[in-house]
Each structure stands twice: as C-alpha cells, then as structure tokens.
Design an enzyme around this catalytic site. Structure first.
Site, PDB file in Angstrom:
ATOM      1  N   ASN A   1      20.654 123.181  53.699  1.00  0.00           N
ATOM      2  CA  ASN A   1      21.739 123.567  52.527  1.00  0.00           C
ATOM      3  C   ASN A   1      21.172 123.307  50.981  1.00  0.00           C
ATOM      4  OD1 ASN A   1      22.217 121.026  52.839  1.00  0.00           O
ATOM      5  ND2 ASN A   1      24.409 121.506  52.330  1.00  0.00           N
TER       6      ASN A   1
ATOM      7  N   GLU B   1      23.495 110.843  56.287  1.00  0.00           N
ATOM      8  CA  GLU B   1      24.335 111.444  55.569  1.00  0.00           C
ATOM      9  C   GLU B   1      24.651 112.657  56.309  1.00  0.00           C
ATOM     10  OE1 GLU B   1      26.251 110.318  53.385  1.00  0.00           O
ATOM     11  OE2 GLU B   1      24.945 108.629  52.674  1.00  0.00           O
TER      12      GLU B   1
ATOM     13  N   CYS C   1      27.892 119.786  52.420  1.00  0.00           N
ATOM     14  CA  CYS C   1      28.571 118.980  53.285  1.00  0.00           C
ATOM     15  C   CYS C   1      30.021 118.301  52.687  1.00  0.00           C
ATOM     16  CB  CYS C   1      27.574 117.595  53.529  1.00  0.00           C
ATOM     17  SG  CYS C   1      27.069 117.106  52.026  1.00  0.00           S
TER      18      CYS C   1
ATOM     19  N   GLU D   1      23.349 106.848  48.512  1.00  0.00           N
ATOM     20  CA  GLU D   1      22.314 107.608  47.877  1.00  0.00           C
ATOM     21  C   GLU D   1      22.688 108.026  46.346  1.00  0.00           C
ATOM     22  OE1 GLU D   1      21.698 111.143  50.928  1.00  0.00           O
ATOM     23  OE2 GLU D   1      19.878 110.511  50.278  1.00  0.00           O
TER      24      GLU D   1
END
Ligand code: NAD
Length: 502
Positions: A173, A271, A305, A483
């Site tokens: 994505n 993640e 997400c 992150e």
C-alpha cells in the site's frame, strides 16, 4: 555491475499480453543481490485501473536467492558499519535526491502497479526521499550519552551498536515509502539489509534499490529478493543470520512471523492492521468533521493502515454530519490514477475489491443503510470502488469490527462522549484514533484515554509526519519499538555501557 531494471521507458501502454514478457527493459523488477541485478522475471502484474495493461514483471525468488542475499549482507556488514556515520548518511541523502530527480517516472510506475492517484504517488515518492534525507542527516547527530560514575577517575559512556543483518518484509500500500522508512534507519545505524517487497508492487522497491545503488551504496549493503511471502518471506524470517526483522502487513502474517523470530530470540517489529475510529461530538463543525473523516476514509482509496473506517457520532450532530459526509463521499470521484481528474484511484486487486464489496453487501443485508456507494461493480474490469458510507448498522457488524482496507466507512450513533470513547476502545486494534470537537478538555481527555498509538484531534487519522514516532498497540503492533523519527533507531541498534578509567 549490470543493470537492466527500469533503464528505458518505451510506450508502456502498448505493452500487453504475451508481448509484455519480452518488454522487460522498462517494467522489470529484478532481485538485487550483492550489487548484481538477477532473476528471470516470470510473474506479471497487471494495472488495476487498466486490466489489459501490464504494470510490472518480477522474478519469483527462492530460498536459495534469500540465502545468497543474506550471505552478501553478512559479508558487507562490518565494512559498512566501519564507514563513518556521516559518510553512510551522505549516501542516503544522495539517494533521496535521486528519488526527487526521478519522482515523475517513479510515481507513474507506482500508480500503474498500485492504483493510487498520481498526486498521492508523487507525495509518496517525496516522502521516501525525505525519509532518506532525514536519516542521512542523522549521520552527523550525536548518539549515546556521557554519564557520571560512582567510581573515581571513571567515565561512563553509552553506545548504540548495529544489530547486523536486518530482514524487511513490506506491503503493497506504500510500496516505496515503507521500504524507505525501514531501510534508512537500518542503514544509518550500520546494519545491512535484505528486503522482500510485496508481490503486487515490485517496481517501486526496485526504484529505491536503483537510487541507493546509483548513490554509491557498496554491493551487498542493500539486497532485494522478490517473490511470495510464504517462500521468500518465510526463508528470510527463519534464517539465523537475520538479527532483526521489521514487518508491515496484515496481523495474521505478522503474528506468524513473530512466533518464528521469538523462537530464536531475534528482534522483531510488527506494524499490522488497524480499525481506526473517529469520535464526532455535538460541538464540532459538521462540515469540517465530514472533511476530516472523508480524507481519512477515502484518501489513498482507503488502503492505509491508518484509514478511518468507523465513526461514532453524538445525536445532535448526526443528521448534519451524515449529510455533509455523503456530499464529501460524492466528491471522491474514482478513476485511473494517471488521468488527473480522479480523486480516488483503483483498488489494488480483484481480491481486495471483492473484500470491499462483501463488507458493504453484508452490512446492507444485515439492515445497514448505504448513504453513498455501491457494491455492484464487476471485479473483472477496472477496479474502481466508489466511496461507501454505511449507517444504521449493528455494533458487531464486521464492517465495524474488522479491517476492510478499502474506501468504506461505518457511522454509528453513541449517546455521549463516554459512550463514544468506550466504542473507540472496543477493538482488537489500536493504531490511530481521532476526535472532532471544539472542547479542549475532551480532546485532552481523549488523548490520554484512547487506546491507540497515534491520536488525531480535528485531523484525519491517516497522514503522518516522518520525524515523530509511529506505531500502535494491541493487535496493530508489537508495541515495543516505534518506527519513524529518531525513535526508529532504537529497533535497529542495541545498547552498550562502557566504563573507562584513566
Ligand atoms: P500481507 O500481510 O498480506 O503482506 C505483507 C507482506 O508479507 C508481503 O510482502 C507478503 O508477501 C508477505 N507475506 C505474506 N505471507 C507471508 C508469510 N507467510 N511469511 C512471510 N511473509 C509473508 O499484507 P498486505 O496485503 O501486503 O498489506 C495490507 C495489510 O498491511 C493491512 O492489514 C494493513 O493494515 C497492513 N499495513 C499496516 C501498516 C502499519 O504501519 N501498521 C502500514 C501499511 C499496511
């Protein structure tokens, strides 16, 4: 060193069917192993907006390719770590600059293989470039601390050491931004990398590899192996030479990888999915709240997400908010990401399209009202899925509880702030959460009590800055290392405490 990937750009629109497999100069992604472009491209990726048009071809990697890539990374790592950090950083900065020079070409390739709009793709390439330049600049930043000792004539310092060889597994994505935001902190810390990009988007990762290589990255420092998750990804996770693995993707796959890595106590960062909610309170401006929700739900075709997929509204604002949201949804016109008029590009795959359709259809069959959208489209054609606004659906409907990963938003009424907060927190996921309100007191309370790694007040749940920590809680994330921003360096390094006497 040979390089056949992406060298020329023939008229890609004419490359279809069997002819395509021979036109590999423009569309071919290859493995990059020890500085060599390798692999027989045998897998075709068609453009989701133009089903007859080839978007990319890539090789199906094997466990042997993974072994070769890890061997190269292992050999290259000590030399890379020995290079002064500012010199490592200079290569990252140069690679970032190359991405900007190549932004237009890369963005078009990204649209063809992923489906998003050209504006979104250009923004993503810019983000990847900025991430490389941000972490590159950290080559000049101080790391570690100098601390007092209880012993006489002794100084204590702390150091951060690279883990060694890092394995990366990434989704489709954000096919260039996510590889960049994992690779840059890994490399600036002195690690070497083997990455397995998503099968659907092999060209974007190839562009990143080209930029790094052209910027002067030594052979073996960054290696790419394309192919299937259960073959290439699995082999990467199981290799004992991989000291740490950072994964972004679905929760099921991530949790499986965690078991493999935990078994040998390798470091792992996951993640994963999200089911991001927004609470809209009576004191909000309904139009502004609708714009915030629509941008979070329909931007990037809902395939983020961090996308907004459930909204809880208090009774006073509900009618005006739903009217405004329906109008906003209508403004997200779908179309080929390259044509410039569409505000929403294609869904990435037939499978994802059918998943979006099923979620809306099931909710409607269970009594939901579909205020905007449709679930009638034919997934054998161009994969354009209209923005869907559902309301009047049961709290336990899958459209409310499960990640759809498409442009679908469910709006539910709650009695008040407390009921809304409880609904936001009633989820297995905890990536982002939002609130639309003019009340500073409630916004502050929400920031403290909402169970999510990122909180947005009067801003879309999707969209992140690159210099600040990002990650979730619950089934969205390992919730250990974050992150992005400087905190990303923690995952890719281990700490050491040094006592020095004179
Ligand atoms: P996915 O889990 O299907 O695939 C992700 C990567 O894992 C791909 O490279 C795939 O090839 C690989 N993979 C698949 N099976 C594997 C296996 N058995 N072993 C090793 N590797 C394997 O996810 P996707 O469909 O590419 O991406 C969509 C998902 O990613 C959504 O759930 C979304 O929420 C999540 N996502 C999360 C974030 C985040 O930061 N939390 C960001 C983007 C996407």
């Amino acid at each position: 060193m040979t390089s056949t990937a992406l060298e020329t750009t023939p008229d890609r629109n004419t490359i279809t069917g069997q002819n395509a497999i021979t036109a590999q100069n423009a569309l071919t992604a290859q493995h990059l192993i020890n500085g060599q472009w390798l692999g027989e491209a045998d897998t075709q990726r068609m453009n989701p907006a133009r089903p007859e048009e080839l978007a990319a071809v890539s090789p199906s990697g094997t466990a042997g390719d993974v072994d070769a890539a890890i061997t190269a990374a292992k050999v290259a790592q000590p030399g890379w770590a020995a290079l002064p950090a500012p010199s490592r950083g200079a290569i990252l900065i140069a690679a970032g600059n190359l991405l900007i020079e190549r932004q237009a070409t890369i963005a078009e390739d990204l649209v063809r293989e992923e489906g998003k709009t050209l504006a979104e793709a250009k923004g993503e390439v810019k983000r990847a470039a900025d991430v490389l330049r941000f972490f590159g600049s950290l080559g000049w930043a101080a790391t570690g601390e100098v601390l007092p000792s209880g012993l006489p004539d002794t100084t204590i310092t702390t150091r951060r050491e690279p883990l060694g060889v890092i394995g990366l597994i990434t989704p489709w994505n954000f096919p260039i931004a996510i590889p960049a935001w994992k690779t840059a902190p890994a490399l600036i810390s002195g690690n070497t990398v083997v990455i397995k990009p998503a099968e659907l988007t092999p060209l974007s990762a190839t562009h990143l590899a080209r930029a790094l290589q052209d910027a002067g990255l030594p052979a073996g420092v960054f290696n790419v192996v394309h192919g299937k998750g259960r073959v290439v990804g699995d082999a990467l996770a199981r290799d004992p030479r991989i000291a740490g693995m950072s994964f972004t993707g679905s929760t099921n796959v991530g949790l499986g990888l965690q078991e493999i890595l935990n078994a040998r106590r390798a470091r792992v960062q996951l993640e994963m999915g999200g089911k991001n909610g927004v609470l809209v309170l009576d004191d909000a401006d309904p139009r502004k709240a609708a714009q915030v929700v629509a941008a979070g739900a329909f931007g990037l075709t809902g395939q983020a997400c961090t996308a907004t997929s459930r909204v809880y509204v208090t009774p006073g604002i509900r009618p005006a908010f739903l009217e405004a949201l329906t109008e906003e949804a209508a403004a997200y016109t779908t179309g080929d990401g390259l044509d410039g008029n569409a505000r929403m590009g294609a869904v990435v795959s037939k499978q994802q399209f059918e998943q979006d359709q099923a979620a809306v259809r099931t909710a409607v069959e269970r009594g939901a009202t579909l205020l905007h959208g449709s679930y009638d489209g034919d997934p054998s054609g161009a994969l354009f899925f209209p923005a869907a606004v559902l309301t009047d659906l049961p709290m336990d409907d899958a459209a409310v509880t499960e990640e759809i990963f498409g442009p679908v938003v469910a709006v539910l009424e709650v009695a008040d702030y407390e009921a809304g907060l409880e609904a936001i927190n009633d989820s297995r996921y905890g990536l982002t959460a939002g609130i639309c309100t003019d009340s500073l007191a409630l916004a502050t309370d929400f920031a403290a009590r909402a169970q999510a790694g990122v909180i947005k007040v009067n801003r879309p749940t999707a969209g992140l800055d690159l210099n600040v920590p990002f990650g979730g809680v619950k089934d969205s994330s390992t919730n250990t290392f974050r992150e992005q921003g400087r905190s990303a360096l923690d995952f890719y390094t281990w700490g050491k405490t040094v006592y020095t006497g004179v």
